[in-house]
Design a protein around this motif. Structure first.
Motif, PDB file in Angstrom:
ATOM      1  N   THR A   1      31.953 -14.786  91.304  1.00 57.51           N
ATOM      2  CA  THR A   1      32.261 -13.663  92.198  1.00 57.51           C
ATOM      3  C   THR A   1      33.548 -13.904  92.974  1.00 57.51           C
ATOM      4  O   THR A   1      34.461 -13.068  92.985  1.00 57.51           O
ATOM      5  CB  THR A   1      31.093 -13.434  93.165  1.00 57.51           C
TER       6      THR A   1
ATOM      7  N   ARG B   1      26.353 -10.144  92.347  1.00 58.77           N
ATOM      8  CA  ARG B   1      27.265 -11.229  91.982  1.00 58.77           C
ATOM      9  C   ARG B   1      27.889 -10.948  90.613  1.00 58.77           C
ATOM     10  O   ARG B   1      27.300 -10.266  89.768  1.00 58.77           O
ATOM     11  CB  ARG B   1      26.527 -12.579  91.909  1.00 58.77           C
TER      12      ARG B   1
ATOM     13  N   ARG C   1      27.775  -8.129  86.032  1.00 57.92           N
ATOM     14  CA  ARG C   1      27.278  -8.096  87.409  1.00 57.92           C
ATOM     15  C   ARG C   1      25.750  -8.175  87.411  1.00 57.92           C
ATOM     16  O   ARG C   1      25.103  -7.623  86.521  1.00 57.92           O
ATOM     17  CB  ARG C   1      27.740  -6.807  88.105  1.00 57.92           C
TER      18      ARG C   1
ATOM     19  N   ARG D   1      21.974  -9.515  96.704  1.00 55.01           N
ATOM     20  CA  ARG D   1      23.437  -9.582  96.674  1.00 55.01           C
ATOM     21  C   ARG D   1      23.924  -9.399  95.244  1.00 55.01           C
ATOM     22  O   ARG D   1      23.394 -10.005  94.313  1.00 55.01           O
ATOM     23  CB  ARG D   1      23.912 -10.920  97.226  1.00 55.01           C
TER      24      ARG D   1
ATOM     25  N   TRP E   1      22.124  -8.918  90.237  1.00 50.62           N
ATOM     26  CA  TRP E   1      21.583  -9.034  91.590  1.00 50.62           C
ATOM     27  C   TRP E   1      20.748 -10.306  91.730  1.00 50.62           C
ATOM     28  O   TRP E   1      19.873 -10.581  90.892  1.00 50.62           O
ATOM     29  CB  TRP E   1      20.696  -7.833  91.926  1.00 50.62           C
ATOM     30  N   ASP E   2      21.004 -11.074  92.801  1.00 50.37           N
ATOM     31  CA  ASP E   2      20.184 -12.254  93.055  1.00 50.37           C
ATOM     32  C   ASP E   2      18.940 -11.883  93.848  1.00 50.37           C
ATOM     33  O   ASP E   2      18.708 -10.704  94.141  1.00 50.37           O
ATOM     34  CB  ASP E   2      20.999 -13.343  93.762  1.00 50.37           C
TER      35      ASP E   2
ATOM     36  N   ASP F   1      28.553 -18.639  88.870  1.00 44.58           N
ATOM     37  CA  ASP F   1      28.866 -17.577  89.826  1.00 44.58           C
ATOM     38  C   ASP F   1      30.396 -17.499  89.962  1.00 44.58           C
ATOM     39  O   ASP F   1      31.042 -18.403  90.485  1.00 44.58           O
ATOM     40  CB  ASP F   1      28.233 -17.890  91.180  1.00 44.58           C
TER      41      ASP F   1
END
Length: 969
Positions: free
Chosen positions: A396, A371, A362, A369, A364-365, A394
């Motif tokens: 997700t 992902r 996991r 968010r 964070w962008d 990605d």
């Protein structure tokens, strides 16, 4: 002055004009030519010893004049001293000047290359007597020349290495000179042509990109930067990049244009191919929702990526990184729980070229968010050092889609297992299919015992009929869809215990089967808690009697019933006398026990329909309805007083007998127009009046009590506003010794009411003490009195020793800041502490709560004098007269009034005077109005007097005249 290295002496012409100059003018010119010159100069003798050096030379050598004078310039030089043969022609007069290149080392170690020029002042034989030298620093010129040569060599090398053609256009003639390297040769050759021929060498469609000769001459085009196609022999096309810049002459007009021409055919083709490849790559990455990236991990490690926007990542291009784990696909963006696992995988799977990393985590962008990413990377080795290339996708949505159902099922299963509510699954016939652990605990049957059994027959006792049908397998028509049915029901456990339950049922379909799911929650604790909450909200936790909320509710209902059934309603407020004494003497536990017993005793003498409630502390309220008259209400009060006739037995180790009494206030109501809260308030007011009369009896609330209560409330409000608005003023009455000398004044507060009437202290001071307003009131009085008397003492010599007496309440002395506040007021008024007399009553001395003894001792230590006011009317102990640092006793006016006609009063006054003198105290008689009283007081030895005989209390403006007259007398 020096001319060409020789000093010209005054003679004819200009020299004659110099001879006519005054010495100070010559000195000024010499200073301008030598001292202030920006050129380094010095004066030395023929042996080379410096006699004088200017500031420019000191700056050049990095030293001061004192360090130069007395030394030779050769001592600063790096080169050997000048040879005698070289200097001989100059010294002997055969050469007027001498020049030489020399290198000097400054004090800071800097090497200076300089041109030294020598001139001389000569004698009649032509030989030099005094030498003048100039030192020109050539260091900057050498550096500039060296740098220019270096830049020229670099330019030639750059042009040769780049394959550029260099051209120059003379805009006046239109002629161009082009220097270019021949194919396969390192030599440049030069050719000349017109600007028109130069332009015609390019593709016809591209020629318009080049500016015309006129626009170049006018300066409208200052720069050329274009790419064009050029025609080559054999019909081939090549792309060239033409760059040029205009050059202006001294008049500001363009005189020429210089530039370069470079063949960019191969780079353009490569860029086009790279762009096409990148487009194909980006399309593939977008389709796969994937980013491609590369990390070069040499000395200058960088990270670059293609289509980072697919992951919500914004990169400006190549970004420097410290390590692979610090790259944007990892780094601080990693979810904290995944950081250790990712770090271990990277270190384990990417140890050497060819190793592959394949991991999901996991991340964070840029938009915050979270992902799920799938990264696959391979370690490699390139010319620039080790590196890693990879792709990151990605996943997700894919991960959520693949694991959503399993996760939901797992969560549901774990939730039902861990749920505190019993979960029961029923089939279409009402037989148990699921039975979670909470159901086992609640009902007492194990899962194996209940699966396949009819739940309704085993545990259901009563509840909603629709739910009964559902549990039994019959679904009502109105129960459609997936909505839940909820109701409260009674359930039975295995051992027969009946308990209240909240039941929720929902119908679900699974593979064509209709099933029922039940959730059962035991409400036993909640019901008990709700009951406890109701009791806590409406009943006193100590005595179990109704509290104020329940009393007001019942009283409001009783008042409303008066509109339907006429009668008499009575409210009795009861307050135990001296209850605090019980707590303080035998403890709060015994006090609580007393309150419980007292509530039970009161309850025992009331009718079943009557209510007794506890408002708080030792205050109780009794509500009686349907009474025959006031006499019956008073009879209830008498019965309550009767329960106090026998002692209360409190505690058991040892048991104590406690006697008590109570004050009872009664308020009556015969109409529904009265207010429940108002009735309790009125009864409370009557109770307080009973307490004022000593307690132990009952008082009936009447119109006069209400009027007095309202009047006190209004007076309190007006007094608060009076303090804010400054409506209080002081009156002053003289206090004299019995010889007639003015000793001090007593400050007496007056209040000019909004109605215009002036109120005396007896009208508002008791109320101020009761409400606590006496503290700000007392401080205001003290501040005004000290300020006024301080001003009188400073402005009138006759009043320089005047003192002021101010009354102090016991409530004031309870304040912790009393001593500090009074000391601050005295200092602010610039009044000696001994000029202030604080008058206290005997009750102050007896008030243990105020800590008066200690505070009065602190004030006395500051120099403040203390007086006991109205002595003889209270219950003071002679012990206080001995222990306290008092200064005077004031004999109450009631004894002075009967001094002439009543021998007993004369005896009391005589005794007080003797008592005061025996303790070393002065005595002051209050209320002196006649000469006979004054004569007797003198005969008894009284020290001072105060009263109408000398003057009534007057405002400050009027009192001043009286005081000045009395002081003069």
């Amino acid at each position: 002055m020096l001319e060409h290295g020789a000093l010209v002496l005054p003679g004819g012409g200009d020299d004659a004009r110099l001879g006519r100059l005054r010495p100070e003018e010559l000195a000024e010119r010499y200073a301008w030519l030598f001292e202030d010159s920006l050129v380094a100069k010095y004066v030395c003798n023929v042996e080379g010893v410096v006699l004088e050096a200017n500031a420019a030379l000191c700056r050049l050598l990095g030293t001061v004049a004192l360090d130069v004078v007395g030394r030779t310039m050769s001592s600063f030089a790096i080169d050997p001293p000048l040879a005698g043969d070289d200097l001989a022609p100059f010294l002997e007069g055969r050469a007027r000047t001498y020049s030489s290149m020399r290198r000097y080392r400054g004090a800071d170690g800097r090497v200076v290359r300089a041109l030294v020029t020598l001139g001389a002042l000569r004698g009649g034989d032509g030989r030099a007597r005094t030498i003048f030298g100039e030192v020109e620093d050539l260091t900057a010129q050498d550096l500039a020349s060296s740098e220019l040569d270096r830049q020229r060599r670099r330019l030639d090398m750059a042009i040769e290495a780049s394959g550029l053609s260099v051209w120059e256009l003379d805009v006046g003639s239109g002629c161009m000179t082009v220097q270019e390297r021949s194919p396969g040769s390192a030599q440049f050759h030069e050719q000349s042509m017109t600007y028109g021929d130069f332009v015609r060498g390019f593709h016809p469609d591209d020629r318009v990109k080049l500016p015309g000769i006129r626009s170049l001459r006018s300066g409208s085009h200052q720069e050329i930067d274009v790419e064009l196609r050029t025609l080559k022999a054999g019909g081939g096309l090549r792309w060239v990049h033409v760059k040029g810049r205009t050059v202006c002459g001294e008049d500001g007009y363009v005189v020429r244009v210089a530039g370069t021409t470079a063949d960019v055919t191969e780079p353009r083709a490569q860029q086009a191919e790279l762009a096409a490849q990148r487009d194909r790559l980006e399309l593939a990455l977008e389709t796969a929702r994937m980013m491609a990236w590369e990390a070069r991990l040499g000395r200058d490690a960088v990270f670059s990526a293609v289509r980072p926007d697919i992951l919500g990542l914004h990169l400006p291009g190549q970004v420097p990184v410290s390590s692979l784990l610090a790259c944007p696909v990892f780094g601080d963006r990693l979810f904290p729980a995944d950081r250790d696992a990712v770090a271990q995988a990277v270190r384990r799977d990417l140890r050497s070229p060819g190793d592959v990393l394949d991991i999901e985590y996991r991340w964070w962008d840029d938009g915050g968010r979270l992902r799920w990413l799938h990264t696959r990377a391979r370690a490699d080795e390139a010319e620039g050092g080790p590196g890693v290339t990879g792709t990151t996708a990605d996943v997700t949505a894919a991960r959520a889609e693949l694991s959503g159902r399993l996760r939901a099922e797992g969560i549901l299963s774990r939730t039902l297992e861990a749920s505190q509510d019993a979960f029961i699954g029923l089939d279409a016939e009402g037989l148990v299919t699921d039975w979670n652990p909470a159901a086992e605990v609640l009902f007492g049957w194990f899962r194996d015992e209940m699966v396949g059994q009819a739940f309704a027959a085993s545990a259901w006792r009563s509840g909603d009929s629709a739910l009964v049908e559902a549990i039994g397998g019959g679904f009502p028509a109105e129960w459609a869809g997936g909505e839940a049915l909820r109701c409260e029901a009674e359930m039975s456990t295995r051992d027969g215990r009946i308990f209240p339950a909240e039941v929720s049922a929902v119908r679900v379909a699974d593979d064509g089967l209709v099933l029922t799911r039940l959730f059962v929650r035991d409400l036993s604790e909640r019901k008990a808690y709700e009951s406890q909450l109701v009791r806590s909200a409406l009943f006193d936790p100590l005595t179990g009697l109704p509290n104020r909320a329940l009393l007001i509710d019942r009283l409001s209902g009783a008042v409303r019933r008066l509109s339907r059934v006429p009668g008499l309603l009575a409210v009795l407020v009861i307050d135990v006398d001296r209850f605090k004494h019980i707590n303080d003497s035998i403890g709060h536990g015994a006090g609580d026990e007393f309150l419980v017993q007292f509530g039970q005793r009161v309850r025992s003498v009331l009718r079943p329909s009557d209510t007794v409630a506890r408002l708080g502390a030792d205050e109780f309220v009794v509500l009686c309805e349907a009474l025959d008259g006031e006499r019956e209400a008073m009879a209830v009060a008498l019965r309550i007083e009767g329960v106090l006739s026998t002692p209360f037995v409190l505690g058991d180790r040892p048991a104590r007998e406690v006697y008590a009494s109570a004050a009872v206030g009664i308020a009556l109501a015969t109409a529904a127009s009265v207010d429940a809260e108002g009735l309790v308030r009125d009864a409370g007011t009557a109770m307080h009046r009973a307490k004022e009369h000593g307690g132990g009896h009952a008082e009936m609330f009447d119109a006069e009590t209400r009027r007095r209560s309202i009047a006190n409330f209004e007076t309190e409000s007006e007094l608060r506003r009076a303090l804010e608005r400054g409506e209080l003023s002081l009156y002053y009455q003289p206090v004299v010794d019995l010889t007639g000398r003015l000793d001090k004044v007593e400050a007496l507060v007056r209040w000019e009411r909004p109605s215009g009437r002036v109120a005396l202290p007896a009208e508002f001071v008791p109320l101020a003490e009761e409400t606590g307003l006496i503290v700000p009131l007392g401080e205001a009085v003290l501040e005004m009195a000290c300020e006024q008397v301080g001003r009188w003492r400073r402005e009138h010599a006759e009043l320089a020793d005047l003192g002021v007496a101010v009354n102090v309440s016991s409530v004031q002395l309870r304040s912790r800041e009393t001593v500090e506040r009074m000391a601050a007021i005295i200092r602010s008024a610039d009044l000696p502490a001994g000029a202030l007399i604080l008058e206290i009553t005997e009750s102050v001395l007896m008030d243990e709560r105020s800590g008066a003894v200690h505070k009065l001792a602190d004030l006395r230590s500051l120099g403040v004098r203390l007086a006991v006011d109205d002595f003889g009317t209270g219950y003071s102990s002679l012990l206080y007269l001995r222990r306290l640092p008092l200064d005077m006793l004031k004999i109450d006016r009631s004894f002075v009034a009967g001094l002439v006609d009543n021998p007993e009063d004369a005896t009391i006054v005589d005794a007080v005077v003797r008592l005061g003198h025996s303790f070393g105290l002065q005595t002051v008689a209050e209320g002196v109005e006649t000469a006979d009283q004054l004569r007797l007081l003198r005969s008894l030895g009284c020290d001072m007097g105060q009263g109408h005989f000398w003057g009534r209390p007057l405002p400050a403006e009027t009192a001043l005249s009286l005081l000045l007259a009395t002081g003069a007398h």
